[in-house]
Design an enzyme around this catalytic site. Structure first.
Site, mmCIF file in Angstrom:
data_model
loop_
_atom_site.group_PDB
_atom_site.id
_atom_site.type_symbol
_atom_site.label_atom_id
_atom_site.label_comp_id
_atom_site.label_asym_id
_atom_site.label_seq_id
_atom_site.Cartn_x
_atom_site.Cartn_y
_atom_site.Cartn_z
ATOM 1 N N PRO A 235 0.291 -1.012 -0.065
ATOM 2 C CA PRO A 235 -0.151 -0.363 -0.048
ATOM 3 C C PRO A 235 1.098 0.992 -0.404
ATOM 4 O O PRO A 235 1.369 1.915 0.973
ATOM 5 C CB PRO A 235 -0.524 -0.106 1.201
ATOM 6 C CG PRO A 235 0.033 -0.880 2.260
ATOM 7 C CD PRO A 235 0.771 -2.009 1.598
ATOM 8 N N ASP A 411 5.796 2.268 2.353
ATOM 9 C CA ASP A 411 4.872 1.058 2.602
ATOM 10 C C ASP A 411 4.293 1.331 3.904
ATOM 11 O O ASP A 411 4.786 1.811 5.188
ATOM 12 C CB ASP A 411 5.570 -0.293 2.747
ATOM 13 C CG ASP A 411 4.781 -1.096 3.817
ATOM 14 O OD1 ASP A 411 3.824 -1.660 3.396
ATOM 15 O OD2 ASP A 411 5.373 -2.473 2.391
ATOM 16 N N HIS A 412 2.630 1.966 3.712
ATOM 17 C CA HIS A 412 1.707 2.692 5.217
ATOM 18 C C HIS A 412 1.881 1.512 5.966
ATOM 19 O O HIS A 412 1.129 1.423 7.590
ATOM 20 C CB HIS A 412 0.639 2.770 3.891
ATOM 21 C CG HIS A 412 0.194 3.924 4.783
ATOM 22 N ND1 HIS A 412 0.317 4.264 6.253
ATOM 23 C CD2 HIS A 412 -1.447 4.980 4.988
ATOM 24 C CE1 HIS A 412 -0.244 5.379 6.587
ATOM 25 N NE2 HIS A 412 -1.202 5.913 6.062
ATOM 26 N N ARG A 413 1.617 -0.428 5.732
ATOM 27 C CA ARG A 413 1.706 -1.425 6.745
ATOM 28 C C ARG A 413 3.106 -0.868 8.093
ATOM 29 O O ARG A 413 2.816 -1.105 8.622
ATOM 30 C CB ARG A 413 1.788 -2.769 5.730
ATOM 31 C CG ARG A 413 0.992 -2.847 4.966
ATOM 32 C CD ARG A 413 1.249 -4.181 4.663
ATOM 33 N NE ARG A 413 2.532 -4.145 3.775
ATOM 34 C CZ ARG A 413 3.013 -5.073 2.856
ATOM 35 N NH1 ARG A 413 1.964 -6.364 2.789
ATOM 36 N NH2 ARG A 413 3.923 -4.917 2.258
ATOM 37 N N ILE A 415 5.085 2.510 7.848
ATOM 38 C CA ILE A 415 5.441 4.216 8.029
ATOM 39 C C ILE A 415 3.891 5.013 8.223
ATOM 40 O O ILE A 415 3.411 4.552 7.278
ATOM 41 C CB ILE A 415 6.312 4.750 6.969
ATOM 42 C CG1 ILE A 415 7.438 3.187 7.442
ATOM 43 C CG2 ILE A 415 6.531 5.798 6.916
ATOM 44 C CD1 ILE A 415 8.296 4.147 5.675
#
Length: 439
Positions: A235, A411-413, A415
């Protein structure tokens, strides 16, 4: 003794490649470490050496095939020391028997007997066809399975949902046919390839005018698959910012002669790479990888910075190892050497792997911003666009300043958005005041 030759681990995060060339043929005698096949990945082309000395009995691949790690590509008859002596004795016996006419008739009888062997081979093929029919039946039955009956962890199920993969149609390769992340990714890639090919098959562009077709290179094919997989599974969030690099430009002008004496040209990329090493030490979550299966974030205590290089074969990413332990001059020299190696096709696999963070600088070409794709298994990448002069309001007055646009994808998972903004703003602060930090 017949031995299998398998595709070894080629490089980090590389599970497959394309056969660019087969360097031997069946019947050839080969020595240990002799190149057998040339494999091309998105990172580089490499030769697969022979693990044994012997004779090539069977080649199971052809040029253009996609091969995976641990796949058997050849069979080599590699006799051991005892077997070599036995073969020599057999040869001597054959040479002696060929002189005797009686043995000649025995050979003819043996030839007649071997003519009946194909019947046995036909009977052997029948079970194979039955096995194929059974496998088809099993695949059809898999569509009727209940989701609750599928052996898979919650993280694997979540990945399947994200990639729109029906786990009832995927065969598990884990213990007890348990589904793994690789099973889901593999299924997702197949579905992606099928959907990607449909528009090409349905469209006839020549009906509107002349067209030219060009076959995709092996590097381009592999890159396309890896980039598609990264885009589907990670993501992405991209944070944009601008930095006033007027002071950095002065700083570079002051030290460029000192760097040139070391044998390198000072570039913005080299300076940014040095700044990134400082930023990653302050923000360790950007120097990490995610293990969804284990539910862990792996923080790396080494800083290996990859730099995207544009080549005729496509985009390749050589890596500056232990960049935090090197001076700006050392980084400049090594960066220039690696870039030249990549363009000359002399870069090694070791120089293309192990990266923990990547920089992609398109400033030499142009553009005001772009959204770089995270290079899995990394969690962030910095994009650099072309610097331009702008009027900036400084201490009550508008002044002409050199401004550089930056794009940070992450990577929003792993950060959060606030951390992404802080990380990029810290880099901008160092660019705006390089004397206080870099020196």
């Amino acid at each position: 003794m017949k031995k299998e030759v398998k595709i070894p681990d080629i490089a980090e995060n590389v599970e497959s490649g394309l056969v660019a060339g087969i360097l031997v043929k069946e019947g050839d005698k080969v020595e240990e470490d002799q190149p057998l096949v040339e494999i091309e990945t998105d990172k580089a082309a490499t030769d697969i050496p022979s693990p044994y000395s012997g004779t090539v009995v069977e080649i199971k691949i052809k040029e253009g095939d996609e091969v995976k790690v641990n796949q058997v590509i050849m069979i080599i008859d590699a006799p051991e020391e005892g077997e070599k002596e036995e073969k020599e004795e057999v040869k001597e016996e054959k040479e002696e028997t060929q002189k005797e006419p009686k043995e000649h008739s025995e050979e003819e009888e043996s030839k007649e007997e071997t003519k009946e062997e194909p019947k046995e081979e036909e009977s052997k093929e029948e079970p194979k066809e039955e096995e194929k029919e059974e496998e088809k039946e099993e695949e059809e039955e898999a569509g009727g399975k209940k989701l609750s009956d599928i052996a898979a962890s919650p993280s694997v199920r979540r990945l399947a949902r994200e990639m729109n993969v029906d786990i009832r149609k995927v065969k598990g390769t884990g213990p007890g046919n348990r589904l793994t992340t690789d099973d889901i990714k593999g299924a997702g890639e197949k579905e992606g390839d099928e959907t990607a090919e449909k528009p090409e098959a349905q469209s006839d562009f020549s009906q509107w005018g002349a067209v030219t077709e060009e076959k995709m290179s092996n590097t381009r094919k592999t890159t396309a698959k890896n980039v598609s997989n990264a885009w589907r599974t990670i993501p992405h969030v991209t944070q944009f910012d601008e930095a006033d690099m007027t002071e950095l430009d002065k700083f570079m002008e002051e030290i460029k002669e000192k760097i040139s004496k070391k044998g390198a040209k000072l570039t913005v990329t080299a300076v940014l790479l040095k700044i990134i090493t400082l930023a990653l030490q302050k923000f360790p979550q950007f120097n990490a990888s995610l293990d969804m299966d284990a539910g862990k974030i792996i923080y790396k205590h080494y800083l290996n910075i990859g730099v995207a290089v544009d080549t005729s074969r496509g985009l390749l990413v050589p890596v500056i190892k232990d960049a935090d332990k090197k001076s700006l001059a050392e980084i400049s020299v090594e960066l220039a050497e690696l870039a030249q190696k990549v363009r000359d096709k002399k870069v090694s696999l070791d120089e293309l792997q192990g990266g923990t963070f990547t920089i992609s600088n398109l400033g030499g070409i142009g553009g005001t911003a772009f959204t770089p794709i995270v290079y899995s298994p990394q969690v962030a990448i910095l994009g650099v666009s072309k610097a331009a002069y702008k009027k900036i309001y400084v201490k009550g007055k508008f002044k002409k300043r050199l401004v550089i646009p930056l794009s940070l994808s992450y990577d929003h998972r792993v950060i959060d958005g606030a951390d992404g903004a802080r990380f990029l703003r810290w880099i901008c602060d160092v660019i705006e005041n390089p004397y206080a930090v870099i020196l």
